[in-house]
Design an enzyme around this catalytic site. Structure first.
Site, PDB file in Angstrom:
ATOM      1  N   GLU A  25       1.206  -1.222  -0.399  1.00  0.00           N
ATOM      2  CA  GLU A  25       0.206  -0.005  -0.208  1.00  0.00           C
ATOM      3  C   GLU A  25       0.523   1.461  -0.137  1.00  0.00           C
ATOM      4  OE1 GLU A  25      -2.632   0.266   3.019  1.00  0.00           O
ATOM      5  OE2 GLU A  25      -3.383   1.721   2.301  1.00  0.00           O
ATOM      6  N   ASN A 172     -12.191  -1.367  -0.452  1.00  0.00           N
ATOM      7  CA  ASN A 172     -11.707  -1.627   0.315  1.00  0.00           C
ATOM      8  C   ASN A 172     -11.940  -1.653   1.550  1.00  0.00           C
ATOM      9  OD1 ASN A 172      -9.357  -3.225   1.399  1.00  0.00           O
ATOM     10  ND2 ASN A 172      -9.463  -0.765   2.510  1.00  0.00           N
ATOM     11  N   GLU A 173     -12.122  -2.509   2.452  1.00  0.00           N
ATOM     12  CA  GLU A 173     -12.890  -1.940   3.655  1.00  0.00           C
ATOM     13  C   GLU A 173     -13.898  -0.779   3.214  1.00  0.00           C
ATOM     14  OE1 GLU A 173      -9.915  -1.682   6.680  1.00  0.00           O
ATOM     15  OE2 GLU A 173      -9.438  -3.258   6.459  1.00  0.00           O
ATOM     16  N   TYR A 241      -7.012  -8.500  11.660  1.00  0.00           N
ATOM     17  CA  TYR A 241      -5.990  -8.608  12.122  1.00  0.00           C
ATOM     18  C   TYR A 241      -5.600  -8.713  13.333  1.00  0.00           C
ATOM     19  CZ  TYR A 241      -5.039  -5.568   8.416  1.00  0.00           C
ATOM     20  OH  TYR A 241      -4.027  -4.980   7.441  1.00  0.00           O
ATOM     21  N   GLU A 297      -6.091  -9.041   3.611  1.00  0.00           N
ATOM     22  CA  GLU A 297      -5.265  -8.365   5.228  1.00  0.00           C
ATOM     23  C   GLU A 297      -5.076  -9.206   5.840  1.00  0.00           C
ATOM     24  OE1 GLU A 297      -5.331  -4.151   5.377  1.00  0.00           O
ATOM     25  OE2 GLU A 297      -6.308  -4.309   3.369  1.00  0.00           O
ATOM     26  N   GLN A 346       2.243  -5.952   5.625  1.00  0.00           N
ATOM     27  CA  GLN A 346       1.800  -5.961   4.552  1.00  0.00           C
ATOM     28  C   GLN A 346       3.706  -5.268   3.889  1.00  0.00           C
ATOM     29  OE1 GLN A 346       0.756  -1.571   3.463  1.00  0.00           O
ATOM     30  NE2 GLN A 346      -1.009  -1.989   4.412  1.00  0.00           N
TER      31      GLN A 346
HETATM   32  O1  AHR Z   1      -3.216  -2.879   6.632  1.00  0.00           O
HETATM   33  C1  AHR Z   1      -3.651  -0.882   6.860  1.00  0.00           C
HETATM   34  C2  AHR Z   1      -4.683  -0.745   6.841  1.00  0.00           C
HETATM   35  O2  AHR Z   1      -5.321  -1.812   7.337  1.00  0.00           O
HETATM   36  C3  AHR Z   1      -5.611  -1.149   5.463  1.00  0.00           C
HETATM   37  O3  AHR Z   1      -5.211   0.542   4.834  1.00  0.00           O
HETATM   38  C4  AHR Z   1      -6.922  -0.994   6.430  1.00  0.00           C
HETATM   39  O4  AHR Z   1      -7.589  -1.926   4.285  1.00  0.00           O
HETATM   40  C5  AHR Z   1      -7.236  -2.075   6.838  1.00  0.00           C
HETATM   41  O5  AHR Z   1      -7.691  -1.296   8.519  1.00  0.00           O
END
Ligand code: AHR
Length: 496
Positions: A25, A172-173, A241, A297, A346
């Site tokens: 990103e 995205n999101e 995450y 992600e 990432q």
């Molecule tokens: O990876 C960091 C961020 O995490 C990304 O930009 C977003 O999609 C997620 O919240």
């Protein structure tokens, strides 16, 4: 002694190489400095892409790369990033640190990176602040082989042939940074935008359309998306995450207690339950499995390294992260029949990265070595396998001590990867390959103290090493796996 059974006659599904995918990103030092230094840099590069990082990613077997975000994707206007460099617009990267984005890395540069890496391309389009026309024209620009306004613009900008775009993400999101939409609103928006992601050259470049999926355990999102838009998508992208504590206090990447180690691992392991519950919902709406689950992600997210820009999400990476990667990739392998792609967040200098840079210096993280070890699984066939294991951890945070997966290639060679999640306890295992005489076993290991890491001063603290603490038996082997380890066994059955 724990029992590990692998059944070479139980062939489940091909492990798509894209399960080993990555994500890059415009955030912090991921693109600029991490992947791209520009042609005039003193750092060795080819057309601006730093050679040390490109070579490391190729060695690791990177199969697919997602770009340009992330939250950045829903603020990105692709036309700002094509054409003569001097004329490219400068913008503020409002989401990540407020720095100036000069758009010197745009579509042509990303496609150059993809070509150098020899991997596939996954583009995330702008739904949050972009128009249907803008998204549609980007697809035309990249993939239309004939004559059209956008393909002519591409040619004017120096590229005759279209590029192959394997995956296209429609937003995205969108439940959060991508527009704060509710699921029904996004599902209908997705249908509208996805209609104009045209298949311009379906024989040579059929584009796989990815819908924004749920945030972790948001099962309502999956339910609504599948109900309203299930027939219009090829994949639904979950984000998950691993955050040790909570979003306001995520904890340090390198300084943590044994209890925090187990909290992190238990939360990482929880992805298995999350995946299963989303799949149950998807299967109800899509019993013939037209739609794949994608995890575009995932990874650990800690507090940034002290003294660094909080908006840049720069964190170190220890053996704890290697174990997270090892167990998560084993879980993804086990779902090879329903997960098509996953992208760790990432690639360089952001979150659970495989590489860290400091000027001309490069450090490969423990997570890098796990990906490199596991690349043998890519395009292998997942086998039925099971390992017995006690639950381990602290009073509140328990998970199995051993987590594994096994696969076979066309030559019949078996790859088995096992993580020992225990902080301080070795595990003895007896592996049996059902009805098979075993001729040879070789193995590799990544191990260390739970907080060991590679720094710019000491780059080789954690590295893959040959592993020989095992003995062959007629139908497998007996091995002792050290605490906090990720181990790969290559098993060659006897011929005839
Ligand atoms: O990876 C960091 C961020 O995490 C990304 O930009 C977003 O999609 C997620 O919240």
């Amino acid at each position: 002694m724990e029992n590990y059974l692998i059944n070479p006659n139980h062939r489940i599904a091909v492990i798509n190489k894209d399960l080993y995918g990555h994500f890059s990103e415009h955030l912090g030092r991921c693109i600029y400095e991490g992947l791209f230094v520009g042609r005039n840099s003193d750092i060795p590069n080819v057309n601006g892409m730093r050679s040390d990082v490109v070579n490391a990613l190729k060695d690791m077997g990177i199969p697919v790369l997602r770009w340009p975000g992330g939250c950045f994707a829903d603020e990105y206007h692709w036309k700002d990033g094509v054409g003569p460099l001097a004329a490219r617009k400068k913008m503020i990267n409002t989401h990540w640190g407020g720095g100036v984005e000069d758009n010197s890395f745009g579509t042509h540069e990303f496609q150059e990176l993809i070509a150098q890496l020899g991997c596939d391309c996954y583009i995330a389009g702008n739904v949050g602040s972009g128009t249907v026309q803008e998204m549609s024209e980007w697809v035309e620009y990249m993939t239309f082989p004939g004559q059209s306004p956008m393909s002519e613009l591409r040619r004017q900008n120096g590229r005759e042939a279209p590029w192959r775009v394997k995956y296209f993400g429609v937003g995205n999101e969108n439940w959060g940074c991508g527009g704060n939409m509710d699921p029904a609103f996004y599902a209908n928006t997705f249908k509208r935008y996805a209609t104009y992601v045209r298949q311009y050259d379906p024989q040579n470049n059929w584009i796989y359309k990815v819908a924004c999926g749920p945030n972790g355990e948001d099962y309502r999102w999956t339910e609504e998306l599948m109900r309203i838009a299930g027939w219009h998508m090829n994949g639904l992208a979950l984000h998950y995450y691993t955050v040790t504590h909570d979003w306001s206090h995520k904890g340090s990447a390198t300084e943590f207690s044994e209890a925090e180690y187990y909290t992190t691992l238990r939360k990482a392991y929880h992805i298995d339950r999350i995946i299963n519950r989303h799949l149950e919902i998807m299967n109800r709406y899509d019993p013939d499995h037209h739609v794949d689950l994608i995890v575009d992600e995932w990874g650990t997210w800690y507090d940034v390294e002290p003294g660094t820009n909080p908006g840049y999400l720069y964190q170190q990476n220890t053996m704890r992260d290697a174990v997270v990667a090892g167990l998560t990739l084993n879980i993804f392998n086990k779902h090879a029949d329903s997960i098509r792609m996953a992208n760790i967040a990432q690639t360089v200098n952001v979150l659970q990265s495989v590489a860290l840079t400091d000027g001309p210096e490069l450090v490969l993280t423990p997570t890098y070595y796990v990906f490199k070890m596991y690349k043998t699984h890519q395009q292998n066939t997942l086998l039925g396998s099971h390992i017995t294991a006690p639950q381990i951890g602290s009073a509140d945070d328990k998970l199995p001590q051993l987590i594994e997966s096994a696969s076979v290639n066309e030559a019949g060679e078996i790859c088995a990867t096992v993580t020992n999640t225990a902080a301080d306890k070795a595990a003895e295992i007896r592996c049996q390959v059902a009805a098979t005489a075993v001729a040879q076993v070789t193995a590799e290991i990544l191990t260390g103290a739970i907080d060991d890491y590679n720094s710019f001063g000491q780059k080789q603290t954690v590295e893959t090493k040959p592993f020989d603490d095992f003995r062959l038996t007629d139908d497998g082997f007996v091995a002792t796996l050290p605490a906090c380890s990720v181990v790969k066994f290559n098993i060659t059955p006897s011929r005839g």
